[in-house]
Scaffold this active site. Sequence first.
Site, PDB file in Angstrom:
ATOM      1  N   MET A   1       0.839  -1.182   0.000  1.00 16.41           N
ATOM      2  CA  MET A   1       0.000   0.000   0.000  1.00 16.41           C
ATOM      3  C   MET A   1       0.883   1.243   0.000  1.00 16.41           C
ATOM      4  O   MET A   1       1.050   1.865   1.033  1.00 16.41           O
ATOM      5  CB  MET A   1      -0.903   0.008   1.235  1.00 16.41           C
ATOM      6  N   PRO A   2       1.479   1.595  -1.089  1.00 16.43           N
ATOM      7  CA  PRO A   2       2.329   2.776  -1.100  1.00 16.43           C
ATOM      8  C   PRO A   2       1.541   4.068  -0.886  1.00 16.43           C
ATOM      9  O   PRO A   2       0.453   4.247  -1.445  1.00 16.43           O
ATOM     10  CB  PRO A   2       2.951   2.771  -2.491  1.00 16.43           C
TER      11      PRO A   2
END
Length: 75
Positions: A1-2
């Site tokens: 989940m950048p």
Amino acid sequence: MPHVIVKLWPGRSEQQKIRLAEEIVKDVVGILGNGEESVSVAIEEIAPENWQEKVYKPDILDKQKMLYRKPGYLM
């Protein structure tokens, strides 16, 4: 989940900031293989007179081992 945070000087239009966020998402998806739904982008405007205190020292000087691209300027 950048989650990507972009810090820049004020003066860019909302259209420019939206386009920048869209292009960052495309690159993250293309390079890391995440789905678009997992990528978030924040844009923080920092006044030039506050850049050294709020960005350069804490995010660049103090975190040099984390930088994958160092700036071409010194303060």
